[in-house]
Motif scaffolding. Structure first.
Motif, PDB file in Angstrom:
ATOM      1  N   THR A  20     -34.478 -74.959  16.414  1.00  0.00           N
ATOM      2  CA  THR A  20     -33.242 -75.687  16.094  1.00  0.00           C
ATOM      3  C   THR A  20     -32.237 -75.568  17.240  1.00  0.00           C
ATOM      4  O   THR A  20     -31.669 -76.570  17.690  1.00  0.00           O
ATOM      5  CB  THR A  20     -32.608 -75.131  14.787  1.00  0.00           C
ATOM      6  OG1 THR A  20     -33.601 -75.126  13.776  1.00  0.00           O
ATOM      7  CG2 THR A  20     -31.430 -75.972  14.341  1.00  0.00           C
ATOM      8  N   PHE A  23     -33.516 -77.474  20.571  1.00  0.00           N
ATOM      9  CA  PHE A  23     -33.401 -78.942  20.602  1.00  0.00           C
ATOM     10  C   PHE A  23     -31.944 -79.400  20.563  1.00  0.00           C
ATOM     11  O   PHE A  23     -31.575 -80.361  21.239  1.00  0.00           O
ATOM     12  CB  PHE A  23     -34.201 -79.572  19.450  1.00  0.00           C
ATOM     13  CG  PHE A  23     -35.683 -79.511  19.680  1.00  0.00           C
ATOM     14  CD1 PHE A  23     -36.264 -80.184  20.751  1.00  0.00           C
ATOM     15  CD2 PHE A  23     -36.511 -78.771  18.847  1.00  0.00           C
ATOM     16  CE1 PHE A  23     -37.632 -80.117  20.979  1.00  0.00           C
ATOM     17  CE2 PHE A  23     -37.878 -78.698  19.079  1.00  0.00           C
ATOM     18  CZ  PHE A  23     -38.445 -79.370  20.144  1.00  0.00           C
ATOM     19  N   PHE A  24     -31.123 -78.704  19.773  1.00  0.00           N
ATOM     20  CA  PHE A  24     -29.721 -79.123  19.681  1.00  0.00           C
ATOM     21  C   PHE A  24     -29.005 -78.868  21.015  1.00  0.00           C
ATOM     22  O   PHE A  24     -28.210 -79.692  21.470  1.00  0.00           O
ATOM     23  CB  PHE A  24     -29.020 -78.393  18.530  1.00  0.00           C
ATOM     24  CG  PHE A  24     -27.706 -79.030  18.132  1.00  0.00           C
ATOM     25  CD1 PHE A  24     -27.657 -80.364  17.737  1.00  0.00           C
ATOM     26  CD2 PHE A  24     -26.528 -78.307  18.166  1.00  0.00           C
ATOM     27  CE1 PHE A  24     -26.444 -80.964  17.393  1.00  0.00           C
ATOM     28  CE2 PHE A  24     -25.317 -78.898  17.818  1.00  0.00           C
ATOM     29  CZ  PHE A  24     -25.276 -80.225  17.425  1.00  0.00           C
ATOM     30  N   LYS A  26     -30.415 -78.850  23.906  1.00  0.00           N
ATOM     31  CA  LYS A  26     -30.921 -79.868  24.837  1.00  0.00           C
ATOM     32  C   LYS A  26     -30.129 -81.179  24.672  1.00  0.00           C
ATOM     33  O   LYS A  26     -29.791 -81.826  25.664  1.00  0.00           O
ATOM     34  CB  LYS A  26     -32.411 -80.102  24.550  1.00  0.00           C
ATOM     35  CG  LYS A  26     -33.228 -80.602  25.735  1.00  0.00           C
ATOM     36  CD  LYS A  26     -34.710 -80.528  25.354  1.00  0.00           C
ATOM     37  CE  LYS A  26     -35.564 -81.433  26.196  1.00  0.00           C
ATOM     38  NZ  LYS A  26     -35.785 -81.079  27.562  1.00  0.00           N
ATOM     39  N   VAL A  27     -29.864 -81.551  23.423  1.00  0.00           N
ATOM     40  CA  VAL A  27     -29.067 -82.766  23.157  1.00  0.00           C
ATOM     41  C   VAL A  27     -27.680 -82.628  23.779  1.00  0.00           C
ATOM     42  O   VAL A  27     -27.194 -83.536  24.463  1.00  0.00           O
ATOM     43  CB  VAL A  27     -28.934 -83.009  21.631  1.00  0.00           C
ATOM     44  CG1 VAL A  27     -27.884 -84.076  21.342  1.00  0.00           C
ATOM     45  CG2 VAL A  27     -30.258 -83.434  21.028  1.00  0.00           C
ATOM     46  N   LEU A  28     -27.054 -81.462  23.551  1.00  0.00           N
ATOM     47  CA  LEU A  28     -25.686 -81.269  24.046  1.00  0.00           C
ATOM     48  C   LEU A  28     -25.611 -81.297  25.572  1.00  0.00           C
ATOM     49  O   LEU A  28     -24.608 -81.698  26.147  1.00  0.00           O
ATOM     50  CB  LEU A  28     -25.128 -79.936  23.533  1.00  0.00           C
ATOM     51  CG  LEU A  28     -24.906 -79.843  22.025  1.00  0.00           C
ATOM     52  CD1 LEU A  28     -24.431 -78.445  21.640  1.00  0.00           C
ATOM     53  CD2 LEU A  28     -23.885 -80.865  21.555  1.00  0.00           C
ATOM     54  N   MET A  30     -27.613 -83.005  27.602  1.00  0.00           N
ATOM     55  CA  MET A  30     -28.057 -84.252  28.230  1.00  0.00           C
ATOM     56  C   MET A  30     -26.856 -85.064  28.709  1.00  0.00           C
ATOM     57  O   MET A  30     -25.921 -85.279  27.933  1.00  0.00           O
ATOM     58  CB  MET A  30     -28.813 -85.120  27.213  1.00  0.00           C
ATOM     59  CG  MET A  30     -30.264 -84.834  27.094  1.00  0.00           C
ATOM     60  SD  MET A  30     -31.109 -85.020  28.627  1.00  0.00           S
ATOM     61  CE  MET A  30     -32.504 -83.968  28.282  1.00  0.00           C
ATOM     62  N   ASN A  33     -26.091 -91.718  28.763  1.00  0.00           N
ATOM     63  CA  ASN A  33     -26.635 -92.866  29.491  1.00  0.00           C
ATOM     64  C   ASN A  33     -25.499 -93.745  30.007  1.00  0.00           C
ATOM     65  O   ASN A  33     -24.368 -93.644  29.542  1.00  0.00           O
ATOM     66  CB  ASN A  33     -27.509 -93.713  28.558  1.00  0.00           C
ATOM     67  CG  ASN A  33     -28.912 -93.168  28.468  1.00  0.00           C
ATOM     68  OD1 ASN A  33     -29.373 -92.457  29.360  1.00  0.00           O
ATOM     69  ND2 ASN A  33     -29.579 -93.482  27.380  1.00  0.00           N
ATOM     70  N   ASN A  42     -17.601 -92.789  23.696  1.00  0.00           N
ATOM     71  CA  ASN A  42     -17.490 -92.548  25.147  1.00  0.00           C
ATOM     72  C   ASN A  42     -17.301 -93.847  25.938  1.00  0.00           C
ATOM     73  O   ASN A  42     -17.459 -93.866  27.149  1.00  0.00           O
ATOM     74  CB  ASN A  42     -18.736 -91.799  25.648  1.00  0.00           C
ATOM     75  CG  ASN A  42     -20.011 -92.596  25.396  1.00  0.00           C
ATOM     76  OD1 ASN A  42     -19.948 -93.687  24.829  1.00  0.00           O
ATOM     77  ND2 ASN A  42     -21.149 -92.067  25.813  1.00  0.00           N
TER      78      ASN A  42
END
Lengths: 47, 546
Positions: A20, A23-24, A26-28, A30, A33, A42
């Motif tokens: 948990t 992965f979380f 990793k999201v934060l 990134m 785009n 954003n």
């Protein structure tokens, strides 16, 4: 608690908690785009 | 098809909303009971394997299907599925992705309203000093149990208030409504759960009886019994739990994901939301109900009484043992977390309808939400009024259980075999912020459909008792000319009432079966009403394109 129960609880909960957080995090971390992306908050961020 | 102005505010908001969709009452009430009844600590092995082989693939498939449909301006499953193949069947099959949500929302909002009432009563200190018998009476009076046809005035009012809250939030839209709620509710839910888990882990022996210790409860839940691994019933129970906990096979994930652009990640988002749900279920969910109940009532009591209703009929009494201040805090934390778990899920259930009518009929958000509210009220009232007649369970069986399995099986076949795995894999990996393991390609194509197919077939033909040996006994019974011994909860028996026959009245009095069957016809009518709406929408599109 018995040793086998303790091993199960530590292994399982450790794995689930670890996944948990991994992965979380990793999201934060990134970078977003380029615009236009799917997220509206954003839209006005400087690029 | 629409040019929607809806979008998610932030990536974290989307993940919290998606995790909130998955985290529900079952994480705290269903999972520990399933674990206790299916091998204790060993249950986690088939559970995690099912998560890897069925849960994660279905998450990726549903996220990918949703984003793919969103590219064409579609935000509900009938037209998302229609984009993947031009066979008309799938468009109408996609109705499941709206119907299931409305059916579940109808009775789920009612349970959600109980948690709201209990949160307020805990806050007021109404449960201080209560014993188990008083709690039981309070609950029965609250939902008016015991009168045959129920008319619980306060429970209906609480249901209306809860439904209104849901409808208001839905009318605010994705980022200003659902996402905002998820950003507040999910951290609070995790905080409340962590508080209760710490209380449970630190309570230990209470001295109320010889085996009254939260550690004995934890041990009972986690002690592995590896002999049970050979029992397929355990595997089915674990696979079933993965289904319900992840909210797959419903159409909500498709809908949430359909507001994403093609270049934005779905693979990492799905993993993050999926594991967050796992954390709430395995780490927090397992620490509360069973261990605390064993701590104050003993193991024998829990083995005999473990079930869904413990949340309302037992927990306030257990919290009361911690003294008045902690009792109020724990009560608010417990029922508050259940309310947050409930509302983040019920909001998700409302979104496929919202997406569908806004896309196809250009209804405003307010109009879409209000009509949804009226529909849910109409669908929900029979589950309240005829609760004791079995209508509530009937809704849960068809919309909350069978429909999910049917839809998930069909969608994974559509994705991997009709749409094609080459295109499907590209959809999953496009824009991915993580490397999706390649071995998931054959898993999605072969293992996941097989897994779900086995679950479906065993539910369809389940023999009496449902143990492995009962299948061979059933086959022997057929060859001996005695027919198949159907389990009462097998789908075939549920449809045809084989074991009991159709009995709608006895001595001039309507039986429970009458109410159950009427509710079934009502659900069918709702399903076909949605089919008709899809047909109208489809004709409208044809005219526009002509």
């Amino acid at each position: 608690m018995t040793t086998s129960a303790l091993i199960m609880i530590i292994l399982t909960q450790g794995t689930v908690l670890g996944a948990t957080i991994y992965f979380f995090r990793k999201v934060l971390r990134m970078p977003p785009n380029e615009e236009p992306d799917s997220y509206s908050e954003n839209d006005n961020d400087p690029r | 098809m629409s040019q929607t102005s809806e979008s998610w505010g932030s990536r974290v908001g989307l993940i919290l909303a998606m995790a909130g969709n998955a985290v529900g009452l079952g994480n705290f009430l269903r999972f520990p009971v399933q674990a206790v009844q299916n091998g204790g600590g060993t249950f986690i092995i088939p559970y995690l394997i099912s998560f890897l082989l069925m849960g994660i693939p279905l998450l990726w498939v549903e996220w990918a299907m949703g984003r793919f449909g969103g590219r064409y301006g579609d935000h509900s499953t009938p037209f998302i599925l229609d984009n993947m193949t031009k066979k008309r069947f799938w468009k109408y099959f996609g109705v499941f992705g709206i119907f299931t949500n409305m059916g579940v929302m109808a009775y789920y909002t009612y349970i959600e309203s109980w948690t709201l009432t209990y949160t307020l009563k805990s806050l007021k200190g109404d449960f201080l000093g209560v014993d188990l018998a008083t709690l039981d009476t309070f609950f029965n009076d609250y939902v008016d149990l015991g009168s045959g046809i129920n008319f619980p005035v306060w429970a209906i009012l609480a249901f209306l208030v809860t439904l209104t809250i849901n409808i208001y939030i839905l009318s605010r839209g994705l980022s200003a409504g659902i996402e905002k709620v998820a950003k507040i509710a999910m951290p609070l839910l995790i905080g409340f759960g962590a508080f209760l888990a710490i209380m449970s882990w630190t309570t230990g022996s209470t001295g109320r009886c010889a085996d009254c210790s939260t550690y004995i409860g934890l041990n009972f839940l986690w002690e592995p019994d590896f002999t049970t691994l050979a029992n397929p019933k355990i595997w089915l129970a674990a696979a079933g739990q993965i289904f319900f906990t992840l909210s797959v096979g419903m159409g909500t994930i498709h809908c949430y994901s359909s507001y994403l652009k093609q270049k934005d990640d779905i693979a990492l988002n799905a993993m993050s939301a999926g594991w967050m749900n796992g954390f709430v279920e395995i780490v927090l969910g397992s620490a509360v109900v069973i261990p605390i109940a064993v701590g104050y009532l003993g193991l024998d009591w829990v083995v005999e009484n473990a079930g869904f209703m413990m949340a309302f009929k037992t927990m306030p009494f257990l919290f009361d043992q911690w003294g008045s201040v902690l009792s109020v805090l724990a009560g608010v934390a417990w029922f508050g977390l259940l309310f947050f778990a409930g509302i983040t899920s019920s909001l998700a259930m409302g979104t496929p309808w919202m997406g569908f009518v806004q896309d196809e009929f250009n209804w405003s958000k307010n109009k879409s939400a209000i009509i949804l509210g009226i529909a849910i009220l109409a669908m929900g009232l029979p589950t309240i009024l005829f609760f004791e007649k079995g209508v509530f369970d009937e809704y849960d069986y068809w919309t909350g259980t069978v429909s999910l399995v049917i839809f998930a099986l069909a969608e994974v076949i559509l994705f991997a075999w009709v749409f094609g795995m080459d295109k499907g894999w590209k959809e999953i990996t496009d824009g991915a912020d993580m490397r999706v393991p390649r071995f998931y390609r054959p898993i999605i194509k072969y293992i996941t459909p097989l897994f779900i197919g086995v679950i479906f077939l065993t539910s369809l033909f389940k023999p009496l008792n449902g143990e492995l040996s009962d299948w061979s006994t059933a086959v022997d019974s057929v060859f001996a000319g005695n027919g198949w011994p159907w389990a009462n909860d097998s789908i075939i028996n549920q449809i045809f009432h084989i074991n009991t026959g159709v009995v709608w009245s006895e001595n001039g009095v309507l039986t429970d079966m009458f109410y159950v069957d009427m509710s079934r016809f009502f659900l069918l009518a709702c399903f076909f009403a949605l089919v008709a709406m899809v047909k109208i929408a489809s004709n409208k599109r044809k005219k526009q394109n002509a």
